[in-house]
Write a protein that holds these residues in place. Structure first.
Motif, PDB file in Angstrom:
ATOM      1  N   LEU A 126      -3.811  -3.187  -4.566  1.00 30.04           N
ATOM      2  CA  LEU A 126      -3.915  -1.817  -5.067  1.00 30.04           C
ATOM      3  C   LEU A 126      -5.130  -1.624  -5.975  1.00 30.04           C
ATOM      4  O   LEU A 126      -5.742  -0.558  -5.992  1.00 30.04           O
ATOM      5  CB  LEU A 126      -2.623  -1.412  -5.785  1.00 30.04           C
ATOM      6  CG  LEU A 126      -1.382  -1.307  -4.887  1.00 30.04           C
ATOM      7  CD1 LEU A 126      -0.143  -0.972  -5.711  1.00 30.04           C
ATOM      8  CD2 LEU A 126      -1.590  -0.284  -3.776  1.00 30.04           C
ATOM      9  N   VAL A 185      -8.048  -1.060  -3.716  1.00 25.63           N
ATOM     10  CA  VAL A 185      -8.021   0.305  -3.168  1.00 25.63           C
ATOM     11  C   VAL A 185      -8.568   1.290  -4.198  1.00 25.63           C
ATOM     12  O   VAL A 185      -9.396   2.144  -3.876  1.00 25.63           O
ATOM     13  CB  VAL A 185      -6.592   0.721  -2.739  1.00 25.63           C
ATOM     14  CG1 VAL A 185      -6.553   2.188  -2.338  1.00 25.63           C
ATOM     15  CG2 VAL A 185      -6.099  -0.146  -1.596  1.00 25.63           C
ATOM     16  N   VAL A 213      -1.093   4.064   5.592  1.00 30.52           N
ATOM     17  CA  VAL A 213      -1.503   2.760   6.104  1.00 30.52           C
ATOM     18  C   VAL A 213      -1.647   2.772   7.621  1.00 30.52           C
ATOM     19  O   VAL A 213      -0.765   3.251   8.341  1.00 30.52           O
ATOM     20  CB  VAL A 213      -0.489   1.665   5.705  1.00 30.52           C
ATOM     21  CG1 VAL A 213      -0.995   0.291   6.124  1.00 30.52           C
ATOM     22  CG2 VAL A 213      -0.233   1.688   4.204  1.00 30.52           C
ATOM     23  N   HIS A 262      -0.244   5.135  -0.567  1.00 24.86           N
ATOM     24  CA  HIS A 262      -1.331   5.252   0.408  1.00 24.86           C
ATOM     25  C   HIS A 262      -0.812   5.331   1.835  1.00 24.86           C
ATOM     26  O   HIS A 262       0.256   4.815   2.149  1.00 24.86           O
ATOM     27  CB  HIS A 262      -2.289   4.069   0.270  1.00 24.86           C
ATOM     28  CG  HIS A 262      -2.832   3.935  -1.122  1.00 24.86           C
ATOM     29  ND1 HIS A 262      -3.723   4.837  -1.668  1.00 24.86           N
ATOM     30  CD2 HIS A 262      -2.567   3.037  -2.104  1.00 24.86           C
ATOM     31  CE1 HIS A 262      -3.991   4.487  -2.918  1.00 24.86           C
ATOM     32  NE2 HIS A 262      -3.301   3.399  -3.206  1.00 24.86           N
ATOM     33  N   LEU A 316       0.823  -1.210   0.000  1.00 25.17           N
ATOM     34  CA  LEU A 316       0.000   0.000   0.000  1.00 25.17           C
ATOM     35  C   LEU A 316       0.861   1.267   0.000  1.00 25.17           C
ATOM     36  O   LEU A 316       0.554   2.231  -0.697  1.00 25.17           O
ATOM     37  CB  LEU A 316      -0.957  -0.008   1.190  1.00 25.17           C
ATOM     38  CG  LEU A 316      -2.068  -1.060   1.106  1.00 25.17           C
ATOM     39  CD1 LEU A 316      -2.728  -1.264   2.459  1.00 25.17           C
ATOM     40  CD2 LEU A 316      -3.108  -0.693   0.054  1.00 25.17           C
TER      41      LEU A 316
END
Length: 132
Positions: A118, A121, A34, A32, A27
């Motif tokens: 991913l 996400v 986390v 991103h 991530l």
């Protein structure tokens, strides 16, 4: 992309340190932020404090399992729109159906790849933004 133009804030709930760490690496490589929780109780306080855009939740955990954790999150009006993706080492129809019943958006089988994580996400992070 998340609301501030960067990545999404993603919470990963799993009692396996290995899964948490690999999810965190994947991530973060995807840009991103986390958050990690090792069980449902730990996760509930983090959801409340950090308000993630997306949650990955393991099914088999001690004390509070993934179904219970997801159901509690979805019952809270503040977090009912946050997408939850269940994580499990079993790829069973029953597990997927039960996950849907407690309000999860999808189901990812472990071990997952960086691309699978991913992609989820991207798919569900956008969904949550549209709802807000």
């Amino acid at each position: 992309m998340g609301p501030n133009g960067s990545g999404y804030k993603v919470l990963v709930i799993d009692d396996s340190n290995t899964i948490r760490r690999s999810a965190e690496i994947f991530l973060k490589q995807g840009g991103h932020e986390v958050l990690l929780a090792e069980d449902g109780f730990d996760a509930l306080s983090k959801v409340n404090d950090h308000k993630p855009h997306l949650i990955f939740c393991d099914i088999l955990m001690p004390r509070l399992d993934g179904y219970q954790t997801c159901a509690i999150i979805k019952r809270n009006a503040h977090f009912s729109n946050v997408p939850v993706v269940m994580l499990s080492s079993k790829d069973g129809v029953f597990d997927k159906a039960r996950g849907r019943m407690v309000g999860s958006q999808d189901y990812l089988t472990k071990p997952f790849t960086k691309d699978q994580l991913l992609q989820a996400v991207q798919q569900f992070g956008t969904l949550q933004q549209e709802v807000q």
